[in-house]
Scaffold this motif. Structure first.
Motif, PDB file in Angstrom:
ATOM      1  N   TRP A 143     -18.820  15.411  28.802  1.00  0.00           N
ATOM      2  CA  TRP A 143     -18.911  14.006  28.287  1.00  0.00           C
ATOM      3  C   TRP A 143     -17.636  12.993  28.160  1.00  0.00           C
ATOM      4  N   SER A 145     -16.856  12.581  32.118  1.00  0.00           N
ATOM      5  CA  SER A 145     -17.644  12.262  33.095  1.00  0.00           C
ATOM      6  C   SER A 145     -17.817  10.841  32.870  1.00  0.00           C
ATOM      7  N   VAL A 179     -24.098  17.653  30.930  1.00  0.00           N
ATOM      8  CA  VAL A 179     -23.622  17.968  29.602  1.00  0.00           C
ATOM      9  C   VAL A 179     -24.467  16.721  28.888  1.00  0.00           C
ATOM     10  N   LYS A 180     -25.548  16.008  29.646  1.00  0.00           N
ATOM     11  CA  LYS A 180     -26.340  14.455  29.011  1.00  0.00           C
ATOM     12  C   LYS A 180     -26.756  15.077  27.895  1.00  0.00           C
ATOM     13  N   LYS A 237     -24.558  15.539  24.722  1.00  0.00           N
ATOM     14  CA  LYS A 237     -24.052  14.291  23.760  1.00  0.00           C
ATOM     15  C   LYS A 237     -25.267  13.481  23.348  1.00  0.00           C
TER      16      LYS A 237
END
Lengths: 135, 135
Positions: free
Chosen positions: A96, A99, B79-80, B83
């Motif tokens: 993350w 990104s 990945v959000k 996170k």
């Protein structure tokens, strides 16, 4: 604590325990200090047995403990399993960060590009105006 | 991203998806790069339908996505949600830092105390020996 030291079965029970909003709220409440079951039940529109069921899940996961001595048996937060879950998730942090880092630089590029275009159009406007005035 | 911005329902599905070792291993594999379902199934003693079931849970939780274009539809890590789960856990970081910090300082104190005692006993041994030699 390293990634390799984490017990996989404990991660199963920790993540399963965390998959419920009431249980997460209970942990959030216990983060402010230890308290009794009746105090924990107050903010929820739930019967005490329903709350007790959630507390049992949290206890089995080792996320809370209670004192056997006091009659009210206040519940206490146990952070070790939370730390382990956090360490597991940390392994993905670079993704993350990468990104979002990429998104940031892209936005920055677009901003600079936009400003450059704005600057050029303002310049050309001035030139046009200048020409107009000269006429 | 702040703690308040996290969708509680998404945390439910994220943590539920993470409560299984196969699903965590799949995410770990996808962290190395996108890959096909048959490649993902290889390290597990599981049928492809069983793996597909796990993949569906991960997809519903928004933890993986797949390309519609390619025939093999390779899966990709998203990945959000990870996170967000990490941000939620971060709220408890001060507790484990505090408790481990306390443990560290306690151990340090005990070490110093131990060394002081050792030092004293060595001194008294020397004194005793000195006395003995004088006799």
């Amino acid at each position: 604590m390293s990634y390799q030291q984490i017990d996989s079965r404990r991660l199963d029970t920790t993540f399963a325990a965390l998959s419920d909003p009431t249980r997460r709220a209970i942990l959030g409440r216990l983060a402010k200090g230890e308290t009794t079951v009746s105090e924990l039940a107050k903010p929820f529109k739930m019967s005490q047995p329903a709350i007790s069921k959630h507390l049992k899940v949290l206890e089995r996961a080792g996320l809370i403990s209670y004192s056997q001595i006091a009659q009210s048996r206040p519940r206490k937060l146990e952070v070790k399993p939370l730390k382990e879950a956090s360490v597991w998730l940390e392994e993905f942090r670079r993704f993350w960060e990468l990104s979002f880092g990429r998104l940031d630089s892209l936005l920055e590029e677009l901003k600079i590009e936009g400003e450059q275009k704005k600057g050029k159009s303002q310049k050309s406007n001035k030139t046009t105006k200048g020409k107009k005035n000269a006429k």
